[in-house]
Design a protein around this motif. Structure first.
Motif: not given
Length: 160
Positions: A22-30, A35-36
Protein backbone atom coordinates in the motif's frame (compact mmCIF):
# COMPACT_ATOMS: atom_id res chain seq x y z
CA UNK A 1 -3.00 -22.47 21.60
CA UNK A 2 0.21 -22.78 19.59
CA UNK A 3 -1.68 -23.50 16.35
CA UNK A 4 -3.80 -20.34 16.60
CA UNK A 5 -0.80 -18.27 17.66
CA UNK A 6 1.17 -19.52 14.67
CA UNK A 7 -1.68 -18.78 12.27
CA UNK A 8 -1.99 -15.28 13.75
CA UNK A 9 1.74 -14.74 13.29
CA UNK A 10 1.49 -15.68 9.62
CA UNK A 11 -1.56 -13.42 9.20
CA UNK A 12 0.34 -10.44 10.63
CA UNK A 13 3.44 -11.10 8.53
CA UNK A 14 1.26 -11.13 5.41
CA UNK A 15 -0.47 -7.95 6.62
CA UNK A 16 2.94 -6.29 6.83
CA UNK A 17 3.47 -7.22 3.20
CA UNK A 18 0.12 -5.79 2.11
CA UNK A 19 0.82 -2.62 4.12
CA UNK A 20 4.23 -2.25 2.44
CA UNK A 21 2.53 -2.71 -0.93
CA UNK A 22 0.00 0.00 0.00
CA UNK A 23 2.86 2.38 0.81
CA UNK A 24 4.55 1.45 -2.47
CA UNK A 25 1.34 1.96 -4.49
CA UNK A 26 0.50 5.27 -2.83
CA UNK A 27 4.01 6.54 -3.54
CA UNK A 28 3.44 5.87 -7.21
CA UNK A 29 0.01 7.47 -7.29
CA UNK A 30 -1.77 4.18 -7.95
CA UNK A 31 -5.08 4.92 -6.31
CA UNK A 32 -6.85 1.60 -6.93
CA UNK A 33 -3.87 -0.49 -5.85
CA UNK A 34 -3.47 1.65 -2.72
CA UNK A 35 -7.11 1.13 -1.78
CA UNK A 36 -6.90 -2.61 -2.50
CA UNK A 37 -3.78 -3.14 -0.38
CA UNK A 38 -5.16 -1.03 2.48
CA UNK A 39 -8.39 -3.05 2.48
CA UNK A 40 -6.44 -6.31 2.40
CA UNK A 41 -4.40 -5.10 5.37
CA UNK A 42 -7.60 -4.25 7.24
CA UNK A 43 -9.07 -7.69 6.47
CA UNK A 44 -5.92 -9.41 7.70
CA UNK A 45 -6.01 -7.30 10.87
CA UNK A 46 -9.65 -8.26 11.39
CA UNK A 47 -8.73 -11.91 10.80
CA UNK A 48 -6.07 -11.63 13.51
CA UNK A 49 -8.63 -10.17 15.92
CA UNK A 50 -11.18 -12.86 15.04
CA UNK A 51 -8.66 -15.60 15.78
CA UNK A 52 -7.69 -13.85 19.01
CA UNK A 53 -11.41 -13.78 19.95
CA UNK A 54 -11.62 -17.56 19.43
CA UNK A 55 -8.55 -18.02 21.60
CA UNK A 56 -9.92 -15.75 24.34
CA UNK A 57 -13.26 -17.60 24.26
CA UNK A 58 -11.47 -20.92 24.75
CA UNK A 59 -9.74 -19.52 27.82
CA UNK A 60 -12.99 -18.11 29.22
CA UNK A 61 -14.80 -21.43 28.63
CA UNK A 62 -12.04 -23.31 30.49
CA UNK A 63 -12.01 -20.70 33.32
CA UNK A 64 -8.40 -19.79 32.60
CA UNK A 65 -9.13 -16.12 33.18
CA UNK A 66 -7.46 -14.77 36.32
CA UNK A 67 -9.83 -13.99 39.14
CA UNK A 68 -12.01 -15.72 41.70
CA UNK A 69 -13.24 -18.40 39.25
CA UNK A 70 -9.79 -19.28 37.90
CA UNK A 71 -9.27 -23.02 37.47
CA UNK A 72 -5.68 -24.27 37.42
CA UNK A 73 -5.21 -25.59 33.87
CA UNK A 74 -3.91 -29.08 33.14
CA UNK A 75 -1.20 -29.99 30.67
CA UNK A 76 -2.91 -31.36 27.55
CA UNK A 77 -0.43 -34.23 27.18
CA UNK A 78 0.20 -35.38 30.78
CA UNK A 79 -3.10 -34.13 32.25
CA UNK A 80 -1.12 -32.93 35.27
CA UNK A 81 -2.13 -29.59 36.80
CA UNK A 82 0.09 -26.69 35.83
CA UNK A 83 1.77 -24.75 38.64
CA UNK A 84 -0.46 -22.38 40.64
CA UNK A 85 1.56 -19.43 39.28
CA UNK A 86 -0.03 -20.16 35.90
CA UNK A 87 -2.65 -17.60 36.96
CA UNK A 88 0.11 -14.97 36.84
CA UNK A 89 1.00 -16.14 33.33
CA UNK A 90 -2.60 -15.74 32.20
CA UNK A 91 -2.74 -12.27 33.80
CA UNK A 92 0.28 -11.23 31.75
CA UNK A 93 -1.07 -13.01 28.67
CA UNK A 94 -4.38 -11.13 28.75
CA UNK A 95 -2.72 -7.78 29.52
CA UNK A 96 -0.14 -8.04 26.75
CA UNK A 97 -2.35 -9.57 24.07
CA UNK A 98 -5.25 -7.30 25.02
CA UNK A 99 -3.10 -4.20 24.69
CA UNK A 100 -1.81 -5.50 21.38
CA UNK A 101 -5.38 -6.12 20.19
CA UNK A 102 -6.34 -2.57 21.18
CA UNK A 103 -3.52 -1.24 19.02
CA UNK A 104 -4.70 -3.47 16.17
CA UNK A 105 -8.19 -1.93 16.44
CA UNK A 106 -6.65 1.55 16.36
CA UNK A 107 -4.59 0.50 13.33
CA UNK A 108 -7.67 -0.76 11.50
CA UNK A 109 -9.36 2.58 12.20
CA UNK A 110 -6.37 4.41 10.77
CA UNK A 111 -6.42 2.14 7.71
CA UNK A 112 -10.10 2.92 7.17
CA UNK A 113 -9.27 6.64 7.33
CA UNK A 114 -6.56 6.07 4.70
CA UNK A 115 -8.93 4.10 2.46
CA UNK A 116 -11.40 6.98 2.48
CA UNK A 117 -8.67 9.48 1.63
CA UNK A 118 -7.13 7.23 -1.01
CA UNK A 119 -10.51 6.76 -2.70
CA UNK A 120 -10.69 10.55 -3.07
CA UNK A 121 -7.29 10.47 -4.76
CA UNK A 122 -5.47 12.41 -2.04
CA UNK A 123 -2.22 10.47 -2.31
CA UNK A 124 0.35 10.73 -5.06
CA UNK A 125 4.06 10.36 -5.72
CA UNK A 126 4.43 13.87 -4.30
CA UNK A 127 2.35 13.30 -1.15
CA UNK A 128 1.75 10.02 0.64
CA UNK A 129 3.06 10.84 4.12
CA UNK A 130 -0.07 9.61 5.98
CA UNK A 131 0.22 6.20 4.31
CA UNK A 132 3.91 6.07 5.25
CA UNK A 133 3.18 7.01 8.88
CA UNK A 134 0.32 4.56 9.32
CA UNK A 135 2.51 1.95 7.64
CA UNK A 136 5.19 2.53 10.28
CA UNK A 137 2.57 2.22 13.02
CA UNK A 138 1.23 -1.02 11.52
CA UNK A 139 4.73 -2.51 11.20
CA UNK A 140 5.51 -1.54 14.79
CA UNK A 141 2.38 -3.32 16.06
CA UNK A 142 3.35 -6.35 13.97
CA UNK A 143 6.88 -6.34 15.41
CA UNK A 144 5.44 -6.24 18.93
CA UNK A 145 3.56 -9.44 18.07
CA UNK A 146 6.78 -11.01 16.77
CA UNK A 147 8.12 -10.57 20.33
CA UNK A 148 4.88 -11.62 22.06
CA UNK A 149 4.50 -14.84 20.08
CA UNK A 150 7.68 -16.56 21.29
CA UNK A 151 7.36 -15.04 24.76
CA UNK A 152 3.81 -16.28 25.31
CA UNK A 153 3.51 -19.29 23.00
CA UNK A 154 6.96 -20.86 22.72
CA UNK A 155 9.01 -20.02 25.80
CA UNK A 156 8.85 -22.77 28.39
CA UNK A 157 6.96 -25.27 26.21
CA UNK A 158 9.82 -27.74 26.52
CA UNK A 159 9.45 -27.86 30.31
CA UNK A 160 5.80 -28.90 30.34
Amino acid sequence: DLRLGTINTIVLIVSSLTMALAVWASGRGRKNATVLFLILTMLLGATFLGIKYVEYKQKFDRHEVPGPHFVVPHDEETHQPLPRQSEMFFSLYFCMTGLHALHMVIGIGLLLWLVLRAQRGEFSARYNTPVDMVGLYWHFVDIVWIFLFPLLYLLGRHTL
